[in-house]
Design an enzyme around this catalytic site. Structure first.
Site, mmCIF file in Angstrom:
data_model
loop_
_atom_site.group_PDB
_atom_site.id
_atom_site.type_symbol
_atom_site.label_atom_id
_atom_site.label_comp_id
_atom_site.label_asym_id
_atom_site.label_seq_id
_atom_site.Cartn_x
_atom_site.Cartn_y
_atom_site.Cartn_z
ATOM 1 N N ASP A 1 -7.184 -7.209 13.202
ATOM 2 C CA ASP A 1 -8.595 -6.854 13.013
ATOM 3 C C ASP A 1 -9.487 -8.080 12.840
ATOM 4 O OD1 ASP A 1 -8.449 -4.167 13.359
ATOM 5 O OD2 ASP A 1 -8.428 -3.645 11.231
ATOM 6 N N GLU B 1 -19.033 3.169 0.651
ATOM 7 C CA GLU B 1 -18.229 2.648 -0.463
ATOM 8 C C GLU B 1 -19.026 2.480 -1.748
ATOM 9 O OE1 GLU B 1 -18.454 1.268 2.545
ATOM 10 O OE2 GLU B 1 -16.512 1.678 3.448
ATOM 11 N N HIS C 1 -5.287 -3.654 2.382
ATOM 12 C CA HIS C 1 -5.687 -4.551 3.483
ATOM 13 C C HIS C 1 -6.363 -5.826 2.970
ATOM 14 C CE1 HIS C 1 -4.751 -0.872 5.522
ATOM 15 N NE2 HIS C 1 -4.973 -1.397 6.718
ATOM 16 N N ARG D 1 -1.585 -4.739 3.894
ATOM 17 C CA ARG D 1 -1.357 -3.818 5.004
ATOM 18 C C ARG D 1 0.056 -3.936 5.572
ATOM 19 N NH1 ARG D 1 -2.038 -5.064 10.890
ATOM 20 N NH2 ARG D 1 -1.667 -3.069 11.883
ATOM 21 N N ARG E 1 0.831 -1.219 0.000
ATOM 22 C CA ARG E 1 0.000 0.000 0.000
ATOM 23 C C ARG E 1 0.862 1.264 0.000
ATOM 24 N NH1 ARG E 1 -1.806 1.076 6.227
ATOM 25 N NH2 ARG E 1 -0.293 -0.327 7.182
ATOM 26 N N PHE F 1 -14.276 -4.033 1.433
ATOM 27 C CA PHE F 1 -15.374 -3.116 1.094
ATOM 28 C C PHE F 1 -15.364 -2.740 -0.385
ATOM 29 C CE2 PHE F 1 -13.736 -1.988 5.449
ATOM 30 C CZ PHE F 1 -14.525 -2.933 6.083
#
Lengths: 313, 278
Positions: A117, A58, A109, A167, A10, A83
């Site tokens: 998470d 989104e 991610h 990530r 990223r 998403f």
């Protein structure tokens, strides 16, 4: 042993966008309250007038990007893979894919390396979803350098594209003078005649590590980095399968519908070959550090090596 | 164009809807007919468009968010000169550029592909945003169904449009009161529609969607409204213009048979003749 340089893919995406922003005045970036996480905050700081925060919405963000594209903008839509590809799947299909609008989806991610998470945010299904949309280009870079090059290639390409980023920091493996990113072209990183390991994303490094371990056992593996999962470099994969007779695929994605499935689709029709698919085995992830999860789910060099040894026996 | 002329065009648009849906043996006459006057006003009075140059950069844009009423849009586009009126009866047939739902790649004058409810409005918002970013003068119009606004994405888009002060955007709700499963108030009531858009920072105007004077005033008011988008809530009659289709949810998505087609066309012919004698 010298320290291995690491960076998250990223990061490469975020940095490339800033560079491209100077070159392309019509490039715009959209976020859904995750600019810091998707690394587009760098672009936001450099070009505040061309950064659009859509809030936590989104589906609408993808539609807005479609509308911007009809008016000549080159929109990059950024969110987590869960998403961007998951929640907004139908918007991507109907508002971007079907009208073939020039929208790029920068999804960060992805996969289990989201880590702590947990499963709700660990998207292991995005490649399968995006690959099924006609004309959608699907790219999954192996390190931060390749992520930057893929982002540049995305701007040069006219049409919808899905870019998959992670990530967690991963080793830089493409830092060599002759490195060149060609959309749709696989990269042979190591020659070998005993089997072919086809990997994508952060699993390319695991494949290289497994190949090293196999070498110590006298087994020579060819290693191919497939950064573009669609359109797939079929010729390269068919030739490698014919040459080595056995193929292993490695990806941080479900074994259903991802790189492994794409490779099997080609080989079953054009060069029937035994294939071992290494990935997430139709299960949800869980909380834990990225490192521990990669080990637990057998996607590190050691895990990949062990599965290949089993496969060869 | 004066009201009488607009009424004549709208009657031709209605004929186009009935003929194309009959020819296709499928499609959505009810919501196409309820919006026929709105399509007519937009394409023959309100919007800056050029049928000879459908991709003109400075043109006003229209997104049919309630994409299933494509027969109404196609009839308006054809009568405006974007493509031959005779082609309307190729609707939904294999190889036709008139797909079941609007497809921007195939049909001249269609600014956005749509059909999956709730999505068109977001694209319209994106177009309006592009206009603002580039300091262009074009305006963006989008037509939503009153059932469609049950989709959550509509309110994501509305929140964003209000937040960004997109005064170059006009959202029109075709409030014919009926959806496939029946009365919208009974299925899952979206009322009060006007207050909802007000709460999302829209300037709201309630009108009779078959009254061209009311449309003229409302679209002018929308142009004069600065700093916020406008929502025009147009009260309409589903199936308007064909007696047996009016206010019948059952005519949402079925085609008339040959007999019904003949009756519908005869009613519309008579309505047209009456207009010519005015």
């Amino acid at each position: 042993m010298s320290e291995v340089k690491k960076a998250a893919t990223r990061e490469g995406y975020g940095k490339a966008l800033v560079e491209l922003g100077a070159q392309y005045p019509n490039l715009v970036v959209l976020d859904a309250d995750l600019a810091a996480a998707t690394k587009t905050s760098m672009f936001q700081q450099a070009y505040p007038d061309r950064h659009i925060d859509c809030g936590i919405a989104e589906s609408n963000m993808v539609g807005i990007a479609a509308g911007l594209a009809t008016a000549g903008k080159i929109p990059f839509v950024s969110s987590f893979a869960m998403f961007a590809a998951g929640r907004a799947f139908e918007q991507v299909r109907n508002s971007v894919g079907y009208p073939r609008l020039n929208v790029k989806i920068g999804a960060s991610h992805a996969g289990i390396t989201v880590g702590e998470d947990g499963a709700s945010h660990q998207c292991n299904e995005d490649i399968a979803l995006m690959r099924a949309i006609p004309d959608m280009v699907v790219v999954c870079p192996s390190d931060a350098l390749e992520a930057a090059e893929a982002t540049k290639a995305a701007v040069a390409y006219d049409g919808p594209m899905y870019l998959r980023f992670g990530r967690s920091p991963v080793p830089i493996i493409n830092d060599r003078p002759d490195y060149k990113f060609e959309l749709g072209k696989g990269v042979v990183l190591k020659e070998g005649g005993d089997l072919t390991i086809v990997a994508t994303g952060i699993c390319v490094e695991s494949a290289l590590s497994a190949a090293e371990q196999l070498k110590a056992d006298g087994i020579n593996a060819k290693v191919i980095n497939i950064h573009t999962i669609k359109p797939l470099d079929e010729d390269l994969i068919i030739a490698a399968a014919k040459e080595t007779g056995r193929v292993v695929t490695v990806e941080e994605h479900s074994v259903i519908g991802g790189l492994g499935s794409a490779v099997c689709d080609v080989l079953s029709e054009k060069a029937p070959t035994r294939v071992l698919k290494i990935g997430i085995n139709d299960v949800f992830g869980e909380s834990g550090s990225a490192q521990i999860l990669v080990e637990k789910y057998g996607l590190d060099g050691k895990g990949v090596y062990a599965r290949i040894k089993e496969f060869l026996n | 164009m004066d009201n009488l002329e607009l009424q004549k065009v709208a009657n031709e648009v209605r004929k186009g809807i009935v003929a194309s849906v009959h020819s296709a043996k499928a499609g959505h006459p009810g919501g196409s007919l309820s919006a026929a006057d709105i399509f007519t006003y937009l394409y023959f009075e309100e919007m800056n468009i050029d049928p000879a140059n459908p991709d003109m950069e400075e043109r006003d844009r229209f997104v049919l968010s309630k994409g299933h009423t494509a027969p109404g849009l196609y009839a308006a586009l054809a009568h405006k000169g974007f493509f031959p009126v005779e082609d309307l009866i190729t609707l939904r047939k294999l190889g036709s550029y008139l797909q079941g739902h609007p497809c921007m790649q195939h049909t001249p004058g269609v600014d956005m592909s749509s059909g999956s409810l709730g999505q068109g409005v977001s694209a319209a918002v994106g177009m309006a945003l592009a206009g603002k970013m580039d300091e262009k003068d074009f305006r963006v119009y989008t037509l939503l169904g009153d059932g469609e606004i049950q989709e959550g994405q509509v309110w994501e888009a509305a929140m964003f449009a209000g937040h960004k002060n997109l005064d170059n955007l006009v959202v029109i709700v075709d409030n014919n009161g009926l959806q496939i499963d029946g009365d919208i108030a009974e299925v899952c009531s979206p009322y009060p529609i006007d207050k909802k858009f007000e709460a999302f920072n829209f300037h709201v105007i309630n009108i009779d969607g078959h009254d061209f004077d009311a449309m003229r005033a409302a679209f002018l008011e929308a142009r004069q409204t600065k700093g916020m988008p406008t929502a025009i809530i147009a009260k309409t009659i589903k199936g308007k213009g064909v007696s047996f289709m009016e206010n019948q949810a059952s005519w949402h998505g079925v085609a008339p048979n040959d007999e019904q087609f003949a009756q519908a066309m005869s009613e519309l012919e008579k309505a047209g003749e009456a207009l010519c004698q005015k």
